[in-house]
Design an enzyme around this catalytic site. Sequence first.
Site, PDB file in Angstrom:
ATOM      1  N   SER A   1       0.773  -1.209   0.542  1.00 29.48           N
ATOM      2  CA  SER A   1      -0.401   0.270  -0.021  1.00 29.48           C
ATOM      3  C   SER A   1       0.706   1.477  -0.159  1.00 29.48           C
ATOM      4  O   SER A   1       1.751   1.234   1.087  1.00 29.48           O
ATOM      5  CB  SER A   1      -0.690  -0.175   1.085  1.00 29.48           C
ATOM      6  OG  SER A   1      -1.456   1.105   1.945  1.00 29.48           O
TER       7      SER A   1
HETATM    8  N1  LIG Z   1      -6.785   8.370   1.512  1.00 31.06           N
HETATM    9  C1  LIG Z   1      -6.560   6.968   2.448  1.00 31.06           C
HETATM   10  C2  LIG Z   1      -6.452   5.579   1.434  1.00 31.06           C
HETATM   11  C3  LIG Z   1      -6.117   4.064   2.210  1.00 31.06           C
HETATM   12  C4  LIG Z   1      -6.295   3.213   1.096  1.00 31.06           C
HETATM   13  O1  LIG Z   1      -6.846   3.105   0.508  1.00 31.06           O
HETATM   14  N2  LIG Z   1      -5.700   1.823   2.000  1.00 31.06           N
HETATM   15  C5  LIG Z   1      -6.200   1.207   1.172  1.00 31.06           C
HETATM   16  C6  LIG Z   1      -4.438  -0.041   0.569  1.00 31.06           C
HETATM   17  S1  LIG Z   1      -3.942   0.925  -0.095  1.00 31.06           S
HETATM   18  C7  LIG Z   1      -6.989  -0.011   2.163  1.00 31.06           C
HETATM   19  O2  LIG Z   1      -6.744  -0.135   3.424  1.00 31.06           O
HETATM   20  N3  LIG Z   1      -8.145  -0.824   1.501  1.00 31.06           N
HETATM   21  C8  LIG Z   1      -8.174  -1.912   1.977  1.00 31.06           C
HETATM   22  C9  LIG Z   1      -9.998  -1.341   2.326  1.00 31.06           C
HETATM   23  O3  LIG Z   1      -9.968  -0.329   1.932  1.00 31.06           O
HETATM   24  O4  LIG Z   1     -10.919  -2.513   2.796  1.00 31.06           O
HETATM   25  C10 LIG Z   1      -4.914   7.064   3.178  1.00 31.06           C
HETATM   26  O5  LIG Z   1      -4.113   7.704   2.441  1.00 31.06           O
HETATM   27  O6  LIG Z   1      -3.972   6.935   4.567  1.00 31.06           O
END
Ligand SMILES: N[C@@H](CCC(=O)N[C@@H](CS)C(=O)NCC(=O)O)C(=O)O
Length: 224
Positions: A11
């Site tokens: 990530s």
């Molecule tokens: N804007 C957030 C984005 C975080 C994000 O989208 N993380 C993704 C991985 S890159 C995630 O945790 N996805 C799992 C989900 O949404 O269930 C940040 O910068 O922390």
Amino acid sequence: MPIDIYSMRLSPPCRAVLMAGRELNIDLNVKTLDLSEGEQLTPEFLKLNPAHTVPTIDDDGFILWESRAIMQYLCNQYAPDSTLYPREPRARALVDRWLNFDMGLLQSQREALFTKLFSGVDPPEDKVNAFKNNLKLLDALIGDNKYLVGNNLTIADLSVLSTTIVLEKMDFDVKDYPNFKRWTATLSQQLPYFQDINGFDMKAEAMVYIEKIKAKRAAQQNAN
Ligand SMILES: N[C@@H](CCC(=O)N[C@@H](CS)C(=O)NCC(=O)O)C(=O)O
């Protein structure tokens, strides 16, 4: 007391926070969540972060998610005089502007590059163009500069670098963006923790991750 960070190394937002931690010498205790196994959806984690995203930190009971807010907090709380997040209002505003820009950049990168890997369908042309325009703008604004803001590394560099290093790792051709290419190469070599955090086979790991997600989605569809 170390700060817990729920993280997954693929990530970009997680890697940005990990780099900020290293730059600030802050002890971050990594708790890896396998998102392809839905580990972000457990009741325990949802209690911490109802948006079920990584990175999420737990600093002695203070829970925070959103990577850019986390980096700002780490600087404000533990290194208020660090040039990583300058105090001078206009310099800080420029860093904040890049952090906001980076959110859109990451989203457009996902839409342009990852849609096809997940769905097999080519992304719409306007999404690809939107991403290329973002890169063109980034390249033009970098110009001859070493850093995105002023003469020092800031969390803006770490955030944008973490987002865009995926391009090199996924063999995306960046020859049309020479300033961006030079900026990436310089930072990748300069940051002593860069390889520790980003130096794994991102492409191979991403492909395994995507295939797992696709298999889960297919199984779910068959069950419905
Ligand atoms: N804007 C957030 C984005 C975080 C994000 O989208 N993380 C993704 C991985 S890159 C995630 O945790 N996805 C799992 C989900 O949404 O269930 C940040 O910068 O922390």
